[in-house]
Design a protein around this motif. Structure first.
Motif, PDB file in Angstrom:
ATOM      1  N   ARG A 260       1.992 127.542  81.450  1.00 20.28           N
ATOM      2  CA  ARG A 260       3.070 127.543  82.451  1.00 20.28           C
ATOM      3  C   ARG A 260       3.321 126.157  83.033  1.00 20.28           C
ATOM      4  N   ASP A 261       2.440 125.211  82.728  1.00 14.21           N
ATOM      5  CA  ASP A 261       2.631 123.819  83.146  1.00 14.21           C
ATOM      6  C   ASP A 261       3.347 122.990  82.081  1.00 14.21           C
ATOM      7  N   VAL A 262       3.538 123.552  80.904  1.00 14.97           N
ATOM      8  CA  VAL A 262       4.117 122.813  79.774  1.00 14.97           C
ATOM      9  C   VAL A 262       5.596 122.538  80.014  1.00 14.97           C
ATOM     10  N   VAL A 263       5.989 121.292  79.776  1.00 17.02           N
ATOM     11  CA  VAL A 263       7.393 120.900  79.938  1.00 17.02           C
ATOM     12  C   VAL A 263       8.036 120.493  78.614  1.00 17.02           C
ATOM     13  N   THR A 264       7.224 120.024  77.658  1.00 17.33           N
ATOM     14  CA  THR A 264       7.743 119.552  76.376  1.00 17.33           C
ATOM     15  C   THR A 264       6.887 120.107  75.242  1.00 17.33           C
ATOM     16  N   VAL A 265       7.549 120.611  74.194  1.00 15.66           N
ATOM     17  CA  VAL A 265       6.863 121.077  72.991  1.00 15.66           C
ATOM     18  C   VAL A 265       7.499 120.409  71.782  1.00 15.66           C
ATOM     19  N   ASP A 266       6.661 119.824  70.944  1.00 19.13           N
ATOM     20  CA  ASP A 266       7.077 119.361  69.620  1.00 19.13           C
ATOM     21  C   ASP A 266       6.285 120.191  68.618  1.00 19.13           C
ATOM     22  N   SER A 267       6.985 120.880  67.737  1.00 20.19           N
ATOM     23  CA  SER A 267       6.285 121.687  66.733  1.00 20.19           C
ATOM     24  C   SER A 267       6.687 121.205  65.347  1.00 20.19           C
ATOM     25  N   TYR A 268       5.702 121.166  64.480  1.00 20.47           N
ATOM     26  CA  TYR A 268       5.864 120.672  63.112  1.00 20.47           C
ATOM     27  C   TYR A 268       5.593 121.835  62.174  1.00 20.47           C
ATOM     28  N   HIS A 269       6.515 122.038  61.227  1.00 13.58           N
ATOM     29  CA  HIS A 269       6.459 123.215  60.364  1.00 13.58           C
ATOM     30  C   HIS A 269       6.655 122.825  58.904  1.00 13.58           C
TER      31      HIS A 269
END
Length: 140
Positions: free
Chosen positions: A73-82
């Motif tokens: 709930r503190d996360v502001v940015t997500v980068d996901s690699y697929h």
């Protein structure tokens, strides 16, 4: 200037700290940055199911965030690699499970998200890796 603190989780984190010489997270003040987390267990085994691999990657992100005093709930940015399922798209399964996990773990708080298709990731059979930035204490 705030001090920099580094964090490593028991199990897998200790193994990579020893063998590859990196930490899984750092914290500067309230800002937490984590290294990319895959859907592995502590012995670097991956589930056969893509859905299970993505869920486990989210679990691993949660573990690393907790070590640094933060949570989803503190996360502001997500980068996901697929690793894409087709040459021209990441695939609906990746996107569906990622979105489901955001809702489950973050509630109404939606991050900014960049989803990136790549040819390969850091371990054989690995299909997803998630890297996040969090502001500890902001998620309520």
């Amino acid at each position: 200037m705030a001090d920099i603190e580094f964090f490593t989780t028991p199990g897998f984190g200790e193994k990579v700290r020893e063998s590859l010489h990196y930490h899984q997270a750092l914290r500067i003040g309230d800002r937490v940055e984590i290294s990319g987390q895959g859907g592995w267990d502590d012995d670097v085994r991956f589930p056969d199911s893509l859905d299970d691999e993505i869920v486990r990657a989210f679990d691993n992100v949660e573990r690393v965030l907790a070590a640094a005093g933060a949570g989803w709930r503190d996360v502001v940015t997500v980068d996901s690699y697929h690793v894409p399922v087709e040459d021209d798209e990441i695939g609906d399964a990746h996107t569906r499970v990622m979105s489901e996990q955001f809702r489950k773990r973050m509630g109404d708080r939606a991050p900014i998200w960049t989803q990136i298709g790549v040819a390969a990731l850091g371990a054989p059979k690995m299909r997803v890796e998630i890297k996040v930035t969090a502001i500890a204490g902001q998620g309520g």
